[in-house]
Write a protein that holds these residues in place. Sequence first.
Motif, mmCIF file in Angstrom:
data_model
loop_
_atom_site.group_PDB
_atom_site.id
_atom_site.type_symbol
_atom_site.label_atom_id
_atom_site.label_comp_id
_atom_site.label_asym_id
_atom_site.label_seq_id
_atom_site.Cartn_x
_atom_site.Cartn_y
_atom_site.Cartn_z
ATOM 1 N N GLU A 67 0.789 -1.232 0.000
ATOM 2 C CA GLU A 67 0.000 0.000 0.000
ATOM 3 C C GLU A 67 0.825 1.288 0.000
ATOM 4 O O GLU A 67 0.266 2.373 -0.006
ATOM 5 C CB GLU A 67 -0.944 0.010 1.219
ATOM 6 N N ARG A 115 -2.324 5.681 1.114
ATOM 7 C CA ARG A 115 -2.189 4.227 0.960
ATOM 8 C C ARG A 115 -2.706 3.856 -0.418
ATOM 9 O O ARG A 115 -3.806 4.266 -0.795
ATOM 10 C CB ARG A 115 -2.993 3.474 2.038
ATOM 11 N N GLU A 117 -4.536 1.660 -2.181
ATOM 12 C CA GLU A 117 -5.472 0.552 -2.088
ATOM 13 C C GLU A 117 -6.656 0.786 -3.013
ATOM 14 O O GLU A 117 -6.768 1.843 -3.609
ATOM 15 C CB GLU A 117 -5.905 0.261 -0.647
ATOM 16 N N ARG A 123 -12.874 4.446 1.627
ATOM 17 C CA ARG A 123 -11.485 4.000 1.446
ATOM 18 C C ARG A 123 -10.877 4.788 0.292
ATOM 19 O O ARG A 123 -11.336 4.686 -0.837
ATOM 20 C CB ARG A 123 -11.440 2.500 1.169
HETATM 21 MG MG MG Z 1 -6.266 -0.985 5.826
#
Ligand code: MG
Length: 416
Positions: A67, A115, A117, A123
């Motif tokens: 990540e 990150r 991701e 997210r």
């Molecule tokens: Mg996580």
Amino acid sequence: MAGERIQVPRGTFDLLPDDLAQREQVEQAARRVLEPAGYRRLETPTFEATELFARGVGASTDIVQKEMYTFDDGGGRSVTLRPEGTAPVCRAYLEHGMHRLAQPVKVWYLGRFYRHEAPQAGRYREFWQVGAEAVGSADPAVDAELIVLLADLLEELQVRDVVLSLSSLGSPDARSVYRERLAAHLRANEGRLSGEVRERIDLNPLRAFDSDHPGTQEVMRDAPMLLDGLDDADAEHFARVRGLLDDAGVAYRVDPTLVRGLDYYARTVFEFSSGALGAQSGVGGGGRYDGLVEQLGGDPTPGCGWAAGVERMLLAAGGRPVPALPIDLFVAYAKEDMRPEAFRLAAQARRSGLSAQLELAGRSLKGQLKQAGRLHARWAAILGDEGASLRDMESGDQRVMAPGDVVAAVQRGERL
Ligand code: MG
Ligand code: ATP
């Protein structure tokens, strides 16, 4: 021909003025909750030497494995956009010799983290966290204090359906013995595990508790539990944290399967989740990291902290309406040749400490007064041949005066 429109990178977002007004409330709430408990704000750089995270967060974690935004800074040094805030705070603690200060050193931070991701609701690739850390004390009251503070912050922000899960990972030594036992259990049931879990039996068997694969979940139901095998000192620490939370009236659920995605945790770990969120239900979490400072080259130094996701807190709070920024004075003009005078009056008003705006879109006088209303201006000054008409936007009453008297009249704030 217009060029192709460029959009914000995947997993990132713009913060428009209304968004920022809401985030200012988060910042103020954090300050209100944390500073009376002695936490002072500290900010570290957005990028750090890659080694800080590789060593601090741990090579087997998702963060370090896949990540991180890592790049060469052009001078042959590998740097990484910070994926989390605890390792940087510990680096700063060492770098500034904070062990010489009264312990524990308590700090909080609020900023952007990165990150790589898969983006989805709650997210992102660039997101914000607010965090708090207390470095330099192993007292279970530190763990409990931090947990209570995060509970208070979530309540202050009206985050809905909050559940607190709590566990203890024991000491690193106990944990490595346990990892072997768990790995043996996984190997004995290898055929029923997901491919991903199977591949990581040696690297990070604890993450198997996080799997949503049905076969893996079944295997985990009979897995040995770390919590059942805590040594006396770790069990005592955990009992004292629980006792303090009970005293403080903070409800929690002991969850022996709680595994946090960072290698540095020892003893207490906790996570707040919200039923108002979907799959990404974690709002914030943290724990004790007694080995981290030493791993970063310092003397053995205990520490404990948490981080909470700002976007998830706001999502789970359901978005409160943001009040419009009120302004004191809107300066309008009846005729085009009054514009320089209007410009001067608005500037003078601001220098005198008022919030003041000037007509800037060439509206008719009627349009200007409408705009003053939309801006929630308390007063409007209309410049014309006979001087300035100061209008009370609440009552609609109006009084003529010299333009030079407008600021003082608004400052006096008497109704017309
Ligand atoms: Mg996580
Ligand atoms: P998750 O299990 O959701 O991936 P995590 O265990 O990786 O979370 P932490 O490292 O503990 O999360 O970070 C603390 C908090 O930061 C999380 O509870 C969450 O609110 C927030 N957070 C983590 N990763 C992201 C992300 N990619 N986008 C938005 N918020 C995030």
